[in-house]
Design a protein around this motif. Structure first.
Motif: not given
Ligand SMILES: Cc1ncc(C[n+]2csc(CCOP(=O)(O)OP(=O)(O)O)c2C)c(N)n1
Ligand code: SF4
Lengths: 281, 582
Positions: A42, A59-60, B416, B420-421, B414, B418, A37-39
């Protein structure tokens, strides 16, 4: 998870046909194939056309400064070892400005996948020769042709102790996807050099130039370091792609973390200094 | 009053630092207050090394210039330091390596064959230090058992036989002095009852502050004067549940710390001016991406390699302006070992609250000097992580760079589960995406800089220290002839100078700056306006803080005491300067 989950609402500004598209698609394919998943990912970016991907890949993410993606990614990986950590870098970015960091990331072996968008030019700054420009290639800056020997990222990575070294081609997304899946699954530092045509500025190393020369490594013993090194030196009429080298080795995090099974960023902050104070009496 | 200076000097490589530490521990455990400093050239062997300790019944804040008790291990020690001796000083002269080359009259000399005694007792030449310490303990009437315990602790990692030999050497020195010394003495270390104190350097106090604040990631590339932070934290990192990362250079150091912080670790780097020069680009990155970070900058004299093992305050303008364009930066300058501890904790809180880099500006003198202080009360440690989102809140919608009145946006982490950012070094919109429009640019610059205004409203006013005349009626502020201004590590010397001046009937006020950005302009302005004469004391050639004060308050300070020779300022210099002015 569908591939679109990794898209963002931002309009892509890479030139039509740019090799960065192939790498972007292959990355998303790899994530989907691995069920990520994207989360859970990084991505740290260098500065250059490649770095614009921060706006296109969900993604992050962290776009740092030119050449410094690897140390930034290393710090984050130490903080949260569960992150699939990617360094999305350029040849000018990582081999010029950030060359030292590549050597030391390779020796330390953090579990990071470094994707080198190798277009053999400084593209965002409009076409100066980069460390991987072929000797003799003419750019606007080098009317007599580049004098310097090109940098060999694969040979350097192998010599510096990288535990996974591969090369892919942005024009062959299925094969690049496979390589990326292997690289991300590899526990340790993985360098994936990606031959990335820059359609706007690199008129020598084009898609067809590569297609004429590229061949896939087959029946290659990737555990044999000497053989891997030998293969990494091959460049010119024939250019090998595939996995050159891989070895199992303890990662940086496994050795450095106080508790190698715990996520450092999730540990509580407060700590008593009572015992430490006693040492100063 | 019992207040004297002890000095041991000799060739580098002969354990001067450990002998100094043994002496300081002995004095502290005997119930006294200690202040130590050391001087050494940038060499491992062969140079001249000096350890100085001041010992007193009451709390002290700085060294003094006159020496009352000297251990001269070689001829250089005699030749370099004989002029510093006070009348009636005591000298232990190593007769195996040095001769009396003309000490001032009134000085009491005890010649001891230190090397011969060390050898006769089965020890090596380097153990001559302990012979000298044994004699010292006799002359100062200290308890030999306390010296023995200090030797055991300082050499705790050595083999038991070696520790015993060191103690035997000390005993030989003690006995020698008992037989041959007269009754001369220049101070006392007679054991007495006193509150429990710790003897701690600025570096160690910063390390303890970092641990107490929950620092979990420390990256530092070796450089004087922060090396002892590296040895302290790296040796204990795993036990303390943290990571020490040795980077390939300072650029990697600061970038790795930014990465660690982005994923939720309280992170710190330490360096000196040269290393900070390499960090400047990423310093701005932390400001732009809004990543909390604590940076220790231990100043030493430059430019370039300068005087690598000496001290100065020449980097204030540098840290104020380092990196391109404006971004909020917080700059703290602790004045002593206690402030090193408390302001380090504060720095981590400020970094989190304002999501921006915080610099702690110290110097070689403060980093490496040790001082007796009452042990830090950890029940007073407060941790404030500002607007850090909880794991649950990060699952909901938020904007990483949300525009708010205070300038402070919610802070997600970064990694967690949930939403993303992204962190972005390019100018970005509220979600973090690269965005170059004029409106967005203005809004974002203003948002970031607003954090500094918010911070300026929250910081404490600088402290003003008053020292009243020894006798006579209380004076109003108007009666005070002179106001002193200093920042960072000169605090101790200025406090000492104030005491001396008060004893001589000169009452002073002293404003100490330890928050340099945001600058407490109002408090400083009103202090200066209410002063007759002002003396600014700092350790650089241009009066960098005086210039800053003028910029922020419009007030030009006329009297500057500037020192830039790398050596500590002594209270005596300040006293003399004050007398010239009034
Ligand atoms: C410290 C610093 N120096 C120079 C630059 C200017 N710069 C931006 S992109 C770039 C070159 C990028 O080349 P490469 O890494 O090969 O990326 P590409 O654009 O080819 O993807 C340079 C030199 C910069 N941003 N920062
Ligand atoms: S300039 Fe080259 S590298 Fe940059 S987007 Fe265009 S094609 Fe791609």
């Amino acid at each position: 998870m569908p591939r679109e989950e990794f898209n963002t609402p931002v309009k892509i500004t890479w030139c039509l046909g740019c090799g960065n598209f192939g790498i972007w698609v292959a990355l998303k394919n790899a994530f989907v194939e691995m069920g990520l998943r994207p989360d859970q990912i990084f991505s740290v970016y260098g500065i250059g056309c490649h770095g614009h991907m921060i706006n296109y890949l969900k993604t992050y993410g962290f776009e740092g400064v030119h050449g410094r993606a690897l140390p930034l990614a290393t710090g984050a990986k130490i903080a949260n070892k569960s992150l699939k950590t990617m360094a999305i870098v350029g040849d000018g970015d990582q081999l010029g400005e950030g060359g030292n960091h590549l050597i030391h990331a390779a020796r330390r072996n953090p579990d990071i996948t470094c994707v080198l968008h190798n277009n053999q030019l400084y593209s965002l700054t409009v076409g100066q020769p980069s460390p991987t420009s072929d000797k003799g290639v003419k750019t606007r800056l080098t009317p007599e042709g580049v004098f310097d020997q090109p940098f060999n990222p694969l040979a350097l990575a192998i010599a510096s102790g990288a535990s996974f070294v591969a090369r892919g081609f942005a024009g062959d997304v299925p094969q690049l996807t496979k390589i990326l899946v292997e690289a991300i699954n590899h526990q340790g530092f993985a360098l994936v050099d990606v031959l990335q045509p820059c359609v706007a500025l690199n008129h020598l190393n084009t898609y067809s130039w590569f297609r004429e020369r590229i061949y896939k490594l087959e029946n290659h013993d990737a555990k044999n370091k000497v053989l891997a090194f030998e293969k990494s030196l091959e460049w010119g009429d024939r250019i090998p792609v595939g996995i050159f080298y891989r070895e199992e080795r303890l990662t940086l995090e496994e050795q450095l973390l106080p508790d190698k099974d715990a996520i450092l960023a999730e540990q509580p902050l407060g700590l008593s200094i009572e015992k430490l104070l006693a040492e100063f009496r | 009053m019992n207040d004297f200076i002890f000095k041991i000097a000799g060739e580098a490589g002969y354990g001067i630092a450990s002998a100094g530490l043994i002496f300081a521990r002995t004095a502290q455990r005997s119930g006294y207050f200690i202040f130590t400093s050391s001087e050494y050239p940038s060499l491992i062997r062969g140079g001249h090394n000096v350890f100085v300790a001041r010992i007193a019944e009451e709390a002290i804040h700085s060294p003094k210039s006159e020496v009352d008790f000297l251990i001269a291990l070689n001829q250089n020690a005699v030749d370099f330091h004989k002029k510093e001796l006070s009348p009636g000083a005591v000298v232990i002269l190593n007769s195996d390596k040095a001769v009396d080359s003309g000490f001032p009259s009134g000085v009491n000399i005890l010649s001891i064959p230190l090397i011969k005694l060390a050898q006769e007792n089965g020890g090596q030449d380097v153990m001559m230090n302990n012979v000298a310490l044994g004699a010292t303990v006799f002359l100062l009437e200290a308890d030999f058992k306390i010296l023995e315990s200090a030797i055991r602790d300082v050499f705790s990692s050595a083999k038991p036989e070696i520790i015993d030999l060191n103690i035997k050497a000390a005993r030989a020195g003690f006995d020698f002095a008992k037989h041959f010394a007269g009754s001369q003495t220049s101070g006392s270390l007679k054991a007495k009852k006193a509150a429990k104190k710790i003897l701690i350097s600025g570096n160690d106090a910063i390390c303890l502050g970092a641990v107490a604040a929950g620092c979990k990631f420390f990256a530092a590339y070796p450089m004087t004067p922060i090396n002892s932070m590296i040895s302290y934290l790296s040796a204990r990192a795993k036990k303390l549940g943290m990571v020490y990362f040795q980077p390939e250079d300072e650029i990697a150091g600061i970038n790795s710390a930014i990465g660690a912080s982005s994923a939720g670790l309280r992170s710190m780097v330490a360096t000196s001016g040269g290393g900070f020069s390499l960090m400047t680009e990423a310093f701005g990155l932390a400001g732009m991406a809004e990543v909390p970070l604590v940076i220790i900058e231990g100043q030493r004299p430059g430019p370039s390699t300068g005087l690598p093992t000496w001290s100065g305050q020449g980097d204030l303008r540098f840290v104020l302006h380092a990196s391109q364009d404006d971004f909020p930066r917080i700059i703290l300058a602790p004045g002593d070992q206690e402030e090193c501890f408390w302001l380090t904790i504060e720095a981590f809180n400020l970094a989190d609250i304002y999501q921006t880099p915080v610099i702690i500006l110290v110097d070689k003198f403060l980093c490496e000097s040790q001082k007796s202080v009452v042990a830090f009360d950890e029940s007073k440690v407060k941790i404030n992580q500002g607007s850090l989102l909880s794991k649950e809140d990060q699952k909901k919608d938020y904007l990483r760079y949300q525009i708010t009145e205070s300038g402070i946006s919610p802070r997600p982490v970064i990694g967690r589960p949930g939403q993303t950012f992204i962190f972005n070094s390019d100018e970005h919109d509220q979600a973090g995406f690269s965005e170059e429009s004029s409106d967005n640019r203005k809004a974002m610059m203003e948002k970031r800089m607003r954090k500094l205004e918010t911070c300026a409203r929250e910081i404490p006013a600088p402290r003003i220290y008053s020292e009243k005349k020894a006798e006579g009626p209380e004076h109003s502020v108007r009666g005070i002839e002179i106001s002193l201004v200093g920042w960072g590590s000169t605090k101790g010397v200025i406090l000492e100078a104030q005491k001396t001046l008060a004893d001589q009937g000169i009452e002073t006020r002293f404003l100490h700056l330890n928050y340099l950005n945001p600058f407490p302009a109002e408090a400083v302005g009103s202090f200066l306006q209410n002063s007759k004469q002002i003396l600014m004391i700092e350790q650089n050639i241009t009066g960098q803080a005086a210039g800053l004060i003028r910029e922020k308050t419009g007030i030009k300070i006329e009297n500057l005491l500037l020192s830039y020779d790398g050596r500590p300022i002594y209270p005596e210099e300040i006293v003399q300067k004050v007398k010239e002015i009034i």
